[in-house]
Design an enzyme around this catalytic site. Sequence first.
Site: not given
Ligand code: NAD
Length: 972
Positions: A733, A767
Amino acid sequence: MKGQTPSVFNKDWWSGKIMEFSMKDEAFKVEMFRFVDVFPTLRNHVEVARHLQEYFCRPDTNFPAAFQWGLNKVKPDSMVAKMAAGQIEKQMAGMAQKFIAGTTAADAISALKKIWKSDLAFTLDLLGESTVSELEALDYAKRYDEILDTLIAQTKSFPAKPLLEDASWGAVPRVNVSVKVSSLYSQIDPIDPKGSIDSLKNRLRPLFRKARDNGAFINLDMEHYEFKDLTIELFKSLLTEPEFAGFADAGIAIQAYLRDAEADVQGLANWAKERGTPITVRLIKGAYWDFETIHSEQEAWRNPVWSKKWETDACFERCTKILLENHKHVRLACASHNVRSLAYALATAEELGLPKNAIEFQMLYGMAEPMKLALVKMGYRVREYVPIGEMIPGMAYLVRRLLENTSNESWLRQTYADGLSMEKLLAKPAPPQGHEQSTGVEHIKPLNSMGFRNAPLLNFALTNNRESFERAMQEVTRGFDKTWPLVIGGSEIKTDRVIKSINPSKRDQIVGTVCVATLEHAQKAIEAAQNASASWADLPGEERAAYLMKLADVMMRRRKELASIMVYEVGKNWREADADVCEAIDFCRYYALEMAKLSQPQRLGHVAGELNLLFYQPRGIAAVIAPWNFPLAILCGMTVAAAVAGNTVIMKPAEQSSVIAAHLMDACREAGFPPGVINFLPGYGEEVGDLLVRHKDVDLIAFTGSMQVGLHILKVAGDVADGQANVKKVVCEMGGKNAIIVDSDADLDEAVKGVIGSAFGFQGQKCSACSRVIVLESAYEEFKTRLVEATRSLEVGPSTDPAFAIGPVVDEDARQKIEGYIELGKKENSLLVQARVPEGLNGNFVGPAVFENVPADGRLAQEEIFGPVLAMFKVKDFDEALKLANSTRFALTGGVYSRSPLNLERTRKEFKVGNLYINRKCTGALVFRHPFGGFKMSGTGTKAGGPDYLLNFMEPRAISENTMRRGFAPEV
Ligand code: NAD
C-alpha cells in the site's frame, strides 16, 4: 383556533400544493427539499432548468406532469426552460418570504411593525452560512451589532403595548435578538471548552453591553448537541462576570428533545437562584432531531435525543413544570406549536397562581397563525421568532420548516392536514400500549451478520471523556524513561544501539527509547517465527481469531494510554489519536470474524459422486513493514491479518513511531499470543527492513509506506534467493495525490470544511489526504476566499493541547522536505495563504499552505508532499475536472462535492480511485464500512478492512475427491 388554517396549509398557495404532494410521496419530498436546498447556488436559468430536469424528470422517478415543470425533453438552455426556471425562481422566493422577514434588520422593519401592530412581540434571528473563518465570525459579530443598533433606534417609535411590554416582574424589552454562538467563533470545538468559551466571550461582551445599556434582550440559541454544554457554560460564565451579574434580560434556549433537558433546566434554575438575578429559558422541542439521531447512530454513541415524539413532549412538560416552579429565578418562554404543550404551560402556571404576564409564548414567523391569535386573545404575550438573512442560509431554513410542517408527527400537520380529533391532539403524551421509554442505545446494533460494529470514537463533547484523556496524557509521561527491548520468540533482547523517540511538539522531550535490531537479530527473529510456525498454523482459525479478540479487549481497556502515546510520539491530536486506536481495535475484531468464516472449507459444485473443497492455508512467515502515520492501526492491522491467517509475524515498525509499536507488542503479549508468533524487530528500514524483504525464508511481505520504498520492495522481493522455497507475496500500500472536486452547485459550507479537514487533518500526513482541490470556474472565487480565510484561521500549536487543530509534522526531516515544497511553490506558483506558526514553539511546525496557478504537470500537482500543502485548480467544466483529477500516477482516494445527480453519476464511473467519497471528506476510512486502499502507484489493489483482505495472506487450495466406489456414492 377552529375554522382557521395556517397559511402554509392554504391549498391555493403554490407551496400548499407542494406540501400536499410531499406528504403523499416520500420520493418527491426528498427531491423537492433537495432542490430547494441547492436552488440558491444555481447561478442562472440554465442551471436551474438543468437541476429541475435532473431532480424531477429522471426516468427512475414517476412524478405527475405538473411537477416536471414542463421541462421533460427540452434543452436546459431553451426558451421554454428559461421561462419555467424564471417562474420557479419567483415562486421559491415567495415561499422563502413567508418564513424570512428580509435580508437585514433594516429590511425587516416593516414586517416587524406589522407584527407589533397585530399585538405580537418578536425576536430577530440571523440566518447564516456556517462560520468557517475568523473573518466570517467577525462579520457575524458586526451584523449582530448592527441588528441591535437598528432595532434600538427603530423600535423607539413603536407604540406602547402593555400586553407585550409589562411582565409581572417589570418591563419586557422590545428589542430581542437571538444569537447563534457557533457563528461567532470559527474554531469553536467542544474538545477545548475553555478556549472556545474565552473566545466567544470576547465576541459576546460588546453585544451584551449594548443590550444592557439600551434595554434590549439577548437570547443564546441552542444548536447541535456537541455545543450544548459549552453554550450553557458560556452563558453562565458571561453572566457571572461582575459587569453582567445584575443583567436580567438574557436568555438561553433548552431543547426538550434532549435526554439531558430536565437536568439542564434544573441546573440553570439553581444557578440563577445563586446568581440572584433571574434569567429567561426559552423551552423548545429542538430542531436537529434527525441530525442528532443519524449522527449518534453513525458514531455508535448513545442517542442524545428521545427517540419517540411522545417522550420529547413529556419531557417538555416536565421542564415546563420545573421552570414555572422556579419562576422567581427563571422566566419561561414556552416555544411550541403543539397546543397540548401550550395548554400544559397555561394550566400549570394557573395552578401555581402566576399572572398571565409571568410567562411568554414563542412561535415561528410564518407558522401557526391561529394559535398565536388565540393566545393573544386570551391575554398572553406571544413572541414571533423572526429570521432574517441571505438566500443560501434562507433556503436551508426553509427546508427545515417544510420538513417540520410535513412530518408525520407535526402537531400542525396532524391538526390542519390530517384532521386528527381534538381528544387525540390534546391527550397527555404517553407511550402507545406496550411501548417502553427508550434508552438511546437501541440503535447501536451490529453492522453485519457476523456481529461486527466499529469501536465508537470518544465523544470529546462529554466532560468525562476529556478529563480521563487529560489524566492519561499525564500518566503516560511516567513511562518516558523506559527502554523498550526487541521481542524475539517471546524473549526480550536489549541492544546498545537505540532510537530515542522525540516529541515533535516539544523537541527536548524524549517519549521513550527503543532498541535497534541488527541483522543477526533479524536472522534470529526469522528462526523464532519458523519454530512457532507449524503449531500456530495448525490451530483452528477460530482459536487464532480468539487471540485477536483478546488483543482488541486489551487495547480497548488501554485505549487512552495508547492514544496519549501517539499524541506525544507522532504529534496526532487527541481525536486523531483516539481514532487510530479504534481502527486498530476494529482490525482485530473484523479480521477475527472474517477468519472464522474463511476457516470453513467451501464445498464447490454439488455433483453426486464428487466432493470438491476449497480452503486456505497460511503462507508461512510474514514480515510486516509499517509507516509511522497510523502507527498503531496500520502496524496492528497488517500484523493481525497475517497472524489470524496462520502466519507467524515479524513486526518492523517505522523508526519514528517505535515506542507506540513497542506498546502494541506489549499488548500482544498481554493478549497471550504464543512465543514466536509475533516478534518485534524495531530498527532501520534500509537495514533490518531490507534483510527481511530479501531473506529466503520470508514468504510474505506486508508493506505500507511511500511509493519509492514500496516499488523498491516489490522489485527486491521478485529476486529469488538461493534455497528460497516460495514466491514472495507482497501486499503493498503506497502513497496518494488525492483530489477533491468542488462542483458549481456544491454546498460550500460543507466543501470548505471537508477540504480543510481532508487536507490539513493530522497536518496532511495521511495517505488519503487531499492535496489538490479542483473547483469549477463559477464557484472558484467564492470557494477560494472562504478556503483561504479558513486556512488563515487555523491555530497551530502542540498536539498535546486540544486547543490546536494543527500540530507538528513528524520530524525535522519531514519539516524540511515540506518547507522545500512550499519554497518551490512560492517560486513557481502563487501562495494564497499560509497559516501562522506562533513564535517560541519548540517543535516541527509547518503552517498549512494553499497555492494556486499550479500547472497540471507541476511538482505540486504530481508529487506526494505528505504535509499540509494544498494546490487549487480552476476548471471550466466537469469534464476538465475529472480529467485533471485522474491525471496523476496515483489512485488512492478522491472526493466530490456536488448536488447534481448527473455529475455524481459520472464521478462514480469516471473518477478512478480506490476510495471515492461523495459530499464528505476524503479521509477517515472506517474498517468494514470503507475498505481502504488504492491502485496504480498507490498500491496493489488490496483493501485493508475489507472482506477480501485476508485472502492476500493465505494460499488457496482445492481438493477434488471421487467419492463413488463401485457405483455407490454417499448422499450429500
Ligand atoms: P516509508 O516508505 O518511508 O517507510 C515505511 C516503512 O518502510 C518504514 O517502516 C521504513 O522503515 C521501511 N523501509 C524504508 N526503507 C526500506 C527498505 N529499503 N526496505 C524495507 N523497508 C524499508 O513511509 P513512511 O514515511 O513511514 O509513511 C508515509 C508514506 O506511507 C506515505 O507515502 C503515505 O502515503 C504512505 N501510506 C500509505 C497508506 C496506504 O494505505 N496506502 C497508509 C499510510 C501511509
